[in-house]
Design a protein around this motif. Structure first.
Motif, PDB file in Angstrom:
ATOM      1  N   LYS A   1       2.408   4.647 -19.331  1.00 48.65           N
ATOM      2  CA  LYS A   1       3.510   5.129 -20.207  1.00 48.65           C
ATOM      3  C   LYS A   1       4.147   6.430 -19.526  1.00 48.65           C
ATOM      4  O   LYS A   1       3.627   7.122 -18.880  1.00 48.65           O
ATOM      5  CB  LYS A   1       3.185   5.540 -21.461  1.00 48.65           C
ATOM      6  N   GLY A   2       5.588   6.284 -19.214  1.00 47.53           N
ATOM      7  CA  GLY A   2       6.262   7.358 -18.348  1.00 47.53           C
ATOM      8  C   GLY A   2       6.048   7.067 -16.795  1.00 47.53           C
ATOM      9  O   GLY A   2       7.116   8.097 -16.373  1.00 47.53           O
ATOM     10  N   ARG A   3       5.446   6.172 -16.288  1.00 46.27           N
ATOM     11  CA  ARG A   3       5.439   6.009 -15.037  1.00 46.27           C
ATOM     12  C   ARG A   3       5.792   4.741 -14.440  1.00 46.27           C
ATOM     13  O   ARG A   3       6.481   4.480 -13.404  1.00 46.27           O
ATOM     14  CB  ARG A   3       3.793   6.226 -14.389  1.00 46.27           C
ATOM     15  N   PHE A   4       5.699   3.604 -15.329  1.00 47.08           N
ATOM     16  CA  PHE A   4       5.947   2.101 -15.038  1.00 47.08           C
ATOM     17  C   PHE A   4       7.449   1.866 -15.913  1.00 47.08           C
ATOM     18  O   PHE A   4       7.261   2.152 -17.102  1.00 47.08           O
ATOM     19  CB  PHE A   4       4.697   1.417 -15.371  1.00 47.08           C
TER      20      PHE A   4
ATOM     21  N   TYR B   1      10.602  -7.742 -13.525  1.00 43.59           N
ATOM     22  CA  TYR B   1      10.258  -6.584 -12.563  1.00 43.59           C
ATOM     23  C   TYR B   1       9.342  -5.621 -13.142  1.00 43.59           C
ATOM     24  O   TYR B   1       9.327  -5.721 -14.398  1.00 43.59           O
ATOM     25  CB  TYR B   1      11.745  -5.685 -12.073  1.00 43.59           C
ATOM     26  N   LEU B   2       8.707  -4.998 -12.354  1.00 45.06           N
ATOM     27  CA  LEU B   2       7.695  -3.840 -12.614  1.00 45.06           C
ATOM     28  C   LEU B   2       7.980  -2.669 -11.646  1.00 45.06           C
ATOM     29  O   LEU B   2       7.503  -2.818 -10.619  1.00 45.06           O
ATOM     30  CB  LEU B   2       6.179  -4.036 -12.702  1.00 45.06           C
ATOM     31  N   GLN B   3       8.578  -1.540 -12.076  1.00 42.15           N
ATOM     32  CA  GLN B   3       9.020  -0.218 -11.216  1.00 42.15           C
ATOM     33  C   GLN B   3       7.846   0.590 -11.496  1.00 42.15           C
ATOM     34  O   GLN B   3       7.487   1.019 -12.730  1.00 42.15           O
ATOM     35  CB  GLN B   3      10.326   0.188 -11.454  1.00 42.15           C
ATOM     36  N   MET B   4       6.999   0.793 -10.532  1.00 43.49           N
ATOM     37  CA  MET B   4       5.971   1.677 -10.575  1.00 43.49           C
ATOM     38  C   MET B   4       6.194   3.013  -9.912  1.00 43.49           C
ATOM     39  O   MET B   4       6.347   2.870  -8.643  1.00 43.49           O
ATOM     40  CB  MET B   4       4.818   1.032 -10.290  1.00 43.49           C
ATOM     41  N   ASN B   5       6.075   4.152 -10.665  1.00 41.66           N
ATOM     42  CA  ASN B   5       6.472   5.319 -10.055  1.00 41.66           C
ATOM     43  C   ASN B   5       5.226   6.279 -10.120  1.00 41.66           C
ATOM     44  O   ASN B   5       4.329   5.974 -11.083  1.00 41.66           O
ATOM     45  CB  ASN B   5       7.533   6.312 -10.700  1.00 41.66           C
ATOM     46  N   ASN B   6       5.024   7.212  -9.469  1.00 37.61           N
ATOM     47  CA  ASN B   6       4.008   8.265  -9.464  1.00 37.61           C
ATOM     48  C   ASN B   6       2.715   7.527  -9.590  1.00 37.61           C
ATOM     49  O   ASN B   6       1.836   7.849 -10.185  1.00 37.61           O
ATOM     50  CB  ASN B   6       4.168   9.164 -10.705  1.00 37.61           C
ATOM     51  N   LEU B   7       2.484   6.555  -8.440  1.00 34.37           N
ATOM     52  CA  LEU B   7       1.252   5.680  -8.438  1.00 34.37           C
ATOM     53  C   LEU B   7       0.118   6.762  -8.321  1.00 34.37           C
ATOM     54  O   LEU B   7       0.036   7.664  -7.629  1.00 34.37           O
ATOM     55  CB  LEU B   7       1.333   4.888  -7.549  1.00 34.37           C
ATOM     56  N   ARG B   8      -1.076   6.164  -8.822  1.00 30.18           N
ATOM     57  CA  ARG B   8      -2.211   6.788  -8.785  1.00 30.18           C
ATOM     58  C   ARG B   8      -3.389   6.082  -8.226  1.00 30.18           C
ATOM     59  O   ARG B   8      -3.333   4.613  -8.398  1.00 30.18           O
ATOM     60  CB  ARG B   8      -2.832   7.386 -10.114  1.00 30.18           C
TER      61      ARG B   8
ATOM     62  N   SER C   1       0.620  -1.223  -0.007  1.00 31.44           N
ATOM     63  CA  SER C   1       0.137   0.217   0.076  1.00 31.44           C
ATOM     64  C   SER C   1       0.918   1.231   0.068  1.00 31.44           C
ATOM     65  O   SER C   1       1.710   1.372   0.745  1.00 31.44           O
ATOM     66  CB  SER C   1      -0.679   0.010   1.254  1.00 31.44           C
ATOM     67  N   VAL C   2       0.603   2.154  -0.872  1.00 28.89           N
ATOM     68  CA  VAL C   2       1.366   3.438  -1.084  1.00 28.89           C
ATOM     69  C   VAL C   2       0.507   4.676  -1.227  1.00 28.89           C
ATOM     70  O   VAL C   2      -0.641   4.342  -1.508  1.00 28.89           O
ATOM     71  CB  VAL C   2       2.487   3.570  -2.180  1.00 28.89           C
ATOM     72  N   GLN C   3       0.956   5.835  -0.697  1.00 29.33           N
ATOM     73  CA  GLN C   3       0.145   7.062  -1.097  1.00 29.33           C
ATOM     74  C   GLN C   3       0.153   7.286  -2.624  1.00 29.33           C
ATOM     75  O   GLN C   3       1.297   6.953  -3.167  1.00 29.33           O
ATOM     76  CB  GLN C   3       0.482   8.014  -0.251  1.00 29.33           C
ATOM     77  N   PRO C   4      -0.606   7.998  -3.006  1.00 31.83           N
ATOM     78  CA  PRO C   4      -0.525   8.599  -4.443  1.00 31.83           C
ATOM     79  C   PRO C   4       0.825   9.411  -4.591  1.00 31.83           C
ATOM     80  O   PRO C   4       1.344  10.069  -3.847  1.00 31.83           O
ATOM     81  CB  PRO C   4      -1.669   9.676  -4.489  1.00 31.83           C
ATOM     82  N   GLY C   5       1.389   9.134  -5.760  1.00 34.25           N
ATOM     83  CA  GLY C   5       2.807   9.748  -6.147  1.00 34.25           C
ATOM     84  C   GLY C   5       3.782   8.821  -5.519  1.00 34.25           C
ATOM     85  O   GLY C   5       4.949   9.231  -5.886  1.00 34.25           O
ATOM     86  N   GLY C   6       3.760   7.903  -4.592  1.00 37.87           N
ATOM     87  CA  GLY C   6       4.559   6.911  -4.445  1.00 37.87           C
ATOM     88  C   GLY C   6       5.138   6.027  -5.492  1.00 37.87           C
ATOM     89  O   GLY C   6       4.533   5.810  -6.689  1.00 37.87           O
TER      90      GLY C   6
ATOM     91  N   THR D   1      -0.746 -10.255  -7.049  1.00 39.57           N
ATOM     92  CA  THR D   1      -0.402  -9.685  -5.622  1.00 39.57           C
ATOM     93  C   THR D   1      -1.133  -8.370  -5.483  1.00 39.57           C
ATOM     94  O   THR D   1      -1.150  -7.562  -6.698  1.00 39.57           O
ATOM     95  CB  THR D   1       1.155  -9.311  -5.687  1.00 39.57           C
ATOM     96  N   GLN D   2      -1.623  -7.855  -4.581  1.00 39.96           N
ATOM     97  CA  GLN D   2      -2.222  -6.603  -4.344  1.00 39.96           C
ATOM     98  C   GLN D   2      -1.437  -5.349  -4.188  1.00 39.96           C
ATOM     99  O   GLN D   2      -0.496  -5.265  -3.467  1.00 39.96           O
ATOM    100  CB  GLN D   2      -3.275  -6.786  -3.084  1.00 39.96           C
ATOM    101  N   VAL D   3      -1.831  -4.221  -5.267  1.00 47.04           N
ATOM    102  CA  VAL D   3      -1.278  -2.974  -5.210  1.00 47.04           C
ATOM    103  C   VAL D   3      -2.391  -2.281  -4.587  1.00 47.04           C
ATOM    104  O   VAL D   3      -3.188  -2.081  -5.431  1.00 47.04           O
ATOM    105  CB  VAL D   3      -0.473  -2.573  -6.176  1.00 47.04           C
ATOM    106  N   THR D   4      -2.377  -1.309  -3.705  1.00 48.72           N
ATOM    107  CA  THR D   4      -3.304  -0.240  -3.303  1.00 48.72           C
ATOM    108  C   THR D   4      -2.486   0.786  -2.974  1.00 48.72           C
ATOM    109  O   THR D   4      -1.711   1.184  -2.716  1.00 48.72           O
ATOM    110  CB  THR D   4      -3.790  -0.785  -1.903  1.00 48.72           C
ATOM    111  N   VAL D   5      -3.188   1.899  -3.806  1.00 51.55           N
ATOM    112  CA  VAL D   5      -2.826   3.315  -3.853  1.00 51.55           C
ATOM    113  C   VAL D   5      -3.753   4.313  -3.194  1.00 51.55           C
ATOM    114  O   VAL D   5      -4.885   4.377  -3.906  1.00 51.55           O
ATOM    115  CB  VAL D   5      -2.336   3.926  -5.139  1.00 51.55           C
ATOM    116  N   SER D   6      -3.586   4.569  -2.100  1.00 49.06           N
ATOM    117  CA  SER D   6      -4.772   5.523  -1.206  1.00 49.06           C
ATOM    118  C   SER D   6      -3.848   6.410  -0.048  1.00 49.06           C
ATOM    119  O   SER D   6      -2.959   6.002   0.079  1.00 49.06           O
ATOM    120  CB  SER D   6      -5.426   4.615  -0.604  1.00 49.06           C
ATOM    121  N   SER D   7      -4.583   7.386  -0.208  1.00 47.61           N
ATOM    122  CA  SER D   7      -4.146   8.411   0.892  1.00 47.61           C
ATOM    123  C   SER D   7      -4.933   8.054   2.201  1.00 47.61           C
ATOM    124  O   SER D   7      -4.616   8.939   3.172  1.00 47.61           O
ATOM    125  CB  SER D   7      -4.525   9.851   0.584  1.00 47.61           C
TER     126      SER D   7
END
Length: 124
Positions: free
Chosen positions: A65-68, A80-87, A11-16, A118-124
């Motif tokens: 595109k541009g984020r992953f 691997y999957l590098q995920m940046n600036n998550l929404r 779990s990450v915050q938006p932008g993480g 695998t679960q990915v959660t993006v939430s503030s």
């Protein structure tokens, strides 16, 4: 029998950022293509990214595109999957897969080998 073992999500915050991995269980592994799909409740599995295992050429769905960044370590038989600036809309169960079809198959159920998700959660 090849098994694809995925790392834990998180779990990450938006932008993480978050990096997922997917390791093949066999010492000799050379699929034509590997990739990532994701699924949210009530929807089908969506293509995210793919990479030609030997050539390293990548492809992405427009929304990431541009984020992953998809990559592979051939010596470790790991994807691997590098995920940046998550929404928040990136929240999903992520699946890795390996396929020997020359033609890209967008129906993940048809891929030769599939990870457990695998679960990915993006939430503030």
């Amino acid at each position: 029998q090849v098994q694809l073992v995925q790392s834990a999500g998180g779990s990450v915050q938006p932008g993480g950022s978050l990096t997922l991995s997917c390791a093949a269980s066999v010492p000799t592994f050379s699929p034509y293509r590997m990739g990532w799909f994701r699924q949210v409740p009530g929807k089908g599995r969506e293509f995210v990214a793919s990479i030609f295992w030997n050539a390293g050429v990548t492809s992405y769905t427009d929304s990431v595109k541009g984020r992953f960044t998809i990559s592979r370590d051939k010596a470790k038989n790991t994807l691997y999957l590098q995920m940046n600036n998550l929404r928040p809309e990136d929240t999903a169960v992520y699946y890795c897969g390996a396929d020997n079809s020359i033609a890209m198959r967008f129906d993940f159920a048809n891929w030769d080998h599939r990870g457990q998700g695998t679960q990915v959660t993006v939430s503030s």
